[in-house]
Scaffold this motif. Structure first.
Motif, PDB file in Angstrom:
ATOM      1  N   LYS A  17       0.676  -1.244  -0.027  1.00 53.54           N
ATOM      2  CA  LYS A  17       0.245  -0.094   0.257  1.00 53.54           C
ATOM      3  C   LYS A  17       0.957   1.118  -0.152  1.00 53.54           C
ATOM      4  O   LYS A  17       0.368   2.272  -0.616  1.00 53.54           O
ATOM      5  N   LEU A  18       2.263   0.963   0.770  1.00 50.61           N
ATOM      6  CA  LEU A  18       2.904   2.221   0.631  1.00 50.61           C
ATOM      7  C   LEU A  18       3.347   2.946  -0.616  1.00 50.61           C
ATOM      8  O   LEU A  18       3.429   3.980  -1.086  1.00 50.61           O
ATOM      9  N   PHE A  19       3.768   1.904  -1.436  1.00 50.19           N
ATOM     10  CA  PHE A  19       4.391   2.135  -2.633  1.00 50.19           C
ATOM     11  C   PHE A  19       3.114   2.632  -3.597  1.00 50.19           C
ATOM     12  O   PHE A  19       3.692   3.731  -4.430  1.00 50.19           O
ATOM     13  N   GLN A  20       1.873   2.261  -3.471  1.00 52.44           N
ATOM     14  CA  GLN A  20       0.899   2.844  -4.097  1.00 52.44           C
ATOM     15  C   GLN A  20       0.501   4.199  -3.892  1.00 52.44           C
ATOM     16  O   GLN A  20       0.504   5.334  -4.671  1.00 52.44           O
ATOM     17  N   ALA A  21       0.608   4.520  -2.582  1.00 54.06           N
ATOM     18  CA  ALA A  21       0.362   5.775  -1.980  1.00 54.06           C
ATOM     19  C   ALA A  21       1.481   6.866  -2.671  1.00 54.06           C
ATOM     20  O   ALA A  21       1.119   7.989  -2.837  1.00 54.06           O
ATOM     21  N   LYS A  22       2.654   6.315  -2.302  1.00 53.50           N
ATOM     22  CA  LYS A  22       3.820   7.311  -2.852  1.00 53.50           C
ATOM     23  C   LYS A  22       4.106   7.131  -4.359  1.00 53.50           C
ATOM     24  O   LYS A  22       4.962   7.827  -4.901  1.00 53.50           O
ATOM     25  N   LYS A  23       3.571   6.229  -5.093  1.00 54.47           N
ATOM     26  CA  LYS A  23       3.509   6.246  -6.684  1.00 54.47           C
ATOM     27  C   LYS A  23       5.086   5.962  -6.857  1.00 54.47           C
ATOM     28  O   LYS A  23       5.650   6.711  -7.720  1.00 54.47           O
ATOM     29  N   VAL A  24       5.302   4.846  -6.435  1.00 52.89           N
ATOM     30  CA  VAL A  24       6.728   4.530  -6.750  1.00 52.89           C
ATOM     31  C   VAL A  24       6.649   2.691  -6.900  1.00 52.89           C
ATOM     32  O   VAL A  24       5.618   2.362  -6.369  1.00 52.89           O
ATOM     33  N   ARG A  25       7.421   2.429  -7.789  1.00 47.97           N
ATOM     34  CA  ARG A  25       7.600   0.682  -7.934  1.00 47.97           C
ATOM     35  C   ARG A  25       8.625   0.270  -7.135  1.00 47.97           C
ATOM     36  O   ARG A  25       9.708   0.693  -7.365  1.00 47.97           O
ATOM     37  N   VAL A  26       8.789  -0.805  -6.659  1.00 48.93           N
ATOM     38  CA  VAL A  26       9.900  -1.506  -5.959  1.00 48.93           C
ATOM     39  C   VAL A  26       9.841  -2.876  -6.553  1.00 48.93           C
ATOM     40  O   VAL A  26       8.913  -3.650  -6.354  1.00 48.93           O
ATOM     41  N   PHE A  27      11.283  -3.183  -6.656  1.00 47.62           N
ATOM     42  CA  PHE A  27      11.462  -4.619  -7.312  1.00 47.62           C
ATOM     43  C   PHE A  27      12.329  -5.113  -6.221  1.00 47.62           C
ATOM     44  O   PHE A  27      13.374  -4.521  -5.717  1.00 47.62           O
ATOM     45  N   ILE A  28      12.638  -6.515  -6.317  1.00 43.43           N
ATOM     46  CA  ILE A  28      13.582  -6.952  -5.454  1.00 43.43           C
ATOM     47  C   ILE A  28      14.246  -7.984  -6.413  1.00 43.43           C
ATOM     48  O   ILE A  28      13.636  -8.763  -6.791  1.00 43.43           O
ATOM     49  N   LYS A  29      15.679  -7.907  -6.065  1.00 41.89           N
ATOM     50  CA  LYS A  29      16.538  -8.917  -6.761  1.00 41.89           C
ATOM     51  C   LYS A  29      16.828  -9.876  -5.956  1.00 41.89           C
ATOM     52  O   LYS A  29      17.685  -9.719  -4.761  1.00 41.89           O
ATOM     53  N   ARG A  30      16.380 -11.306  -6.182  1.00 42.06           N
ATOM     54  CA  ARG A  30      16.255 -12.410  -5.220  1.00 42.06           C
ATOM     55  C   ARG A  30      17.840 -13.091  -5.122  1.00 42.06           C
ATOM     56  O   ARG A  30      17.623 -14.377  -5.183  1.00 42.06           O
TER      57      ARG A  30
END
Ligand SMILES: *Cc1c(COP(=O)(O)O)cnc(C)c1O
Length: 310
Positions: A17-30
Motif C-alpha cells: 500500500k505504501l508504494f501505491q500511495a507514494k507512486k513508486v514501484r519497488v522490485f527485489i533482486k532475489r
C-alpha cells in the motif's frame, strides 16, 4: 550435498500500500535464493576467487571473519562444494558449544583458528595468516571483498535486464558489493548504500575499492540501529511483518536494516514519483539462527530453508 545454484536469480515486483500511495514501484533482486548458505553477495564475491584459486592450483582457501560471519559459512560450504580445504581465521576466543555458524563451518570441513581481537586488528592479515599457516593457501580477505569480488558483484545487475531501474538499493558491510554495482550501472541510475555498521570509514573504503571516481552513489548512514549486529525492537517487528506480508525472509544484520531504510525513505518522499527502485536481497539467512539463539527466537523463520534444516 551439492546444492543447486539458482542463477540468474529472479527479480520480482513487491506490492505494498505504501508504494501505491507514494507512486513508486519497488522490485527485489532475489540473490537470497541463489543457495541456502552460499547466498547472495557471498556467492558473488567468491565466484571469481574460486576460479582463480582453481586456475592457480591452490588446494586450500584461507579467510578471516567474526564468529557469526556469513562469509565464513559461505567459504566453508563453497570449499566443500568445489573441493578445497578451507581455513577460517576467527576473531576472538573459541566458545563451546560452537554457535550455529561455526558449527556448520567446522562440520563442512573448515579448520578454525582463533586469534585475539588485538591480533585480528592487524593491517596485514596476509602476514598474520602466513605466521599461522605454513602450507600454501589462496587468501580471501574478510567479507570476501577484493577486486575479483567486485567483478562477481557486477553480475548482480548484468545478468538481468536492469536498465529500467532508477535506484539500486543495497546493504553495505565492507562495501565490496556496492562497489561492484557502482562500476557496472549506467550514468542515469543511482545507487544507495545502507550501512549496516556505525562509523564514517565506509565511504572512504568504497572510494578506495572503486577503479575511478563515480558520482552515481550515496550512502545512508542512519539505519544501522546502533551498529553491526545491534538492533531495536522496531527492526525486529519490521522484519517479522515483512515476512508475514511478503513471505520473504530478511535478516537482522543486513537486509532487515536495508528494507527498513528503503521503506522509511519512501515514506519521506525521498524518491520522485514514478521511480523504479530495485532492492538487492543479499541473503544472509544463516546468521539468523545464531541471532535467535542469543536473543530468544525473536525472528520468525517459519518456512525459511536452512541447508541442514536444524
Ligand atoms: C556480507 C553481507 C553484506 C555486506 O556486503 P559487503 O560487500 O561487505 O558490503 C550485505 N548483506 C548480506 C546478507 C551479507 O551477508
Amino acid at each position: 550435498m551439492r546444492q543447486e545454484f539458482v542463477l540468474p536469480s529472479p527479480i520480482q515486483e513487491l506490492s505494498d500500500k505504501l508504494f501505491q500511495a507514494k507512486k513508486v514501484r519497488v522490485f527485489i533482486k532475489r540473490d537470497d535464493l541463489i543457495h541456502p548458505i552460499i547466498s547472495g553477495n557471498k556467492w558473488r564475491k567468491l565466484k571469481y576467487n574460486l576460479k582463480a584459486a582453481k586456475t592457480k592450483n591452490f588446494k586450500t582457501l584461507l579467510t578471516f571473519g567474526g564468529a557469526f560471519s556469513n562469509h565464513i559459512a559461505a567459504t566453508a560450504i563453497a570449499g566443500q562444494t568445489f573441493d578445497f580445504q578451507t581455513i577460517g581465521v576467527i576473531r576472538g576466543e573459541e566458545h563451546l558449544p560452537l554457535n550455529p555458524t561455526l558449527k556448520l563451518a567446522k562440520e563442512s570441513g573448515m579448520q578454525l583458528i582463533y586469534v585475539s581481537r588485538s591480533e585480528y586488528r592487524t593491517q596485514n592479515r596476509l602476514a598474520l595468516a602466513k605466521r599461522l599457516v605454513h602450507e600454501p593457501f589462496y587468501f580471501i580477505p574478510e567479507g570476501g571483498t577484493n577486486e575479483l569480488a567486485l567483478k562477481g558483484c557486477a553480475e548482480i545487475l548484468e545478468e538481468n535486464d536492469s536498465q529500467q531501474f532508477d535506484y539500486i538499493c543495497v546493504s553495505c558491510g565492507t562495501g565490496g558489493t556496492i562497489s561492484g554495482i557502482i562500476q557496472t550501472i549506467n550514468p542515469t541510475q543511482k545507487v544507495i548504500g545502507f550501512s549496516a555498521l556505525k562509523g564514517d570509514f565506509l565511504k572512504q573504503e568504497i572510494i578506495n575499492l572503486l577503479d575511478q571516481k563515480y558520482d552515481n552513489w550515496t550512502l545512508q548512514t542512519d539505519y544501522h540501529f546502533g551498529g553491526y549486529a545491534k538492533f531495536k525492537p522496531e527492526l525486529i517487528a519490521f522484519i517479522n511483518q515483512f515476512k508475514t506480508e511478503h513471505r520473504i525472509q530478511l535478516d537482522p544484520i543486513y537486509t532487515g536494516k536495508l528494507f527498513y531504510g528503503v521503506f522509511d525513505l519512501i515514506e519521506q518522499h525521498y524518491f520522485p514519483k514514478n521511480s523504479n527502485i530495485l532492492v538487492i536481497h543479499t541473503g544472509g539467512f544463516q546468521g539468523i539462527r545464531g541471532f535467535n539463539k542469543r536473543f530468544g527466537n525473536i525472528i520468525d523463520v517459519s518456512e525459511t530453508r536452512f541447508m541442514d534444516n536444524k
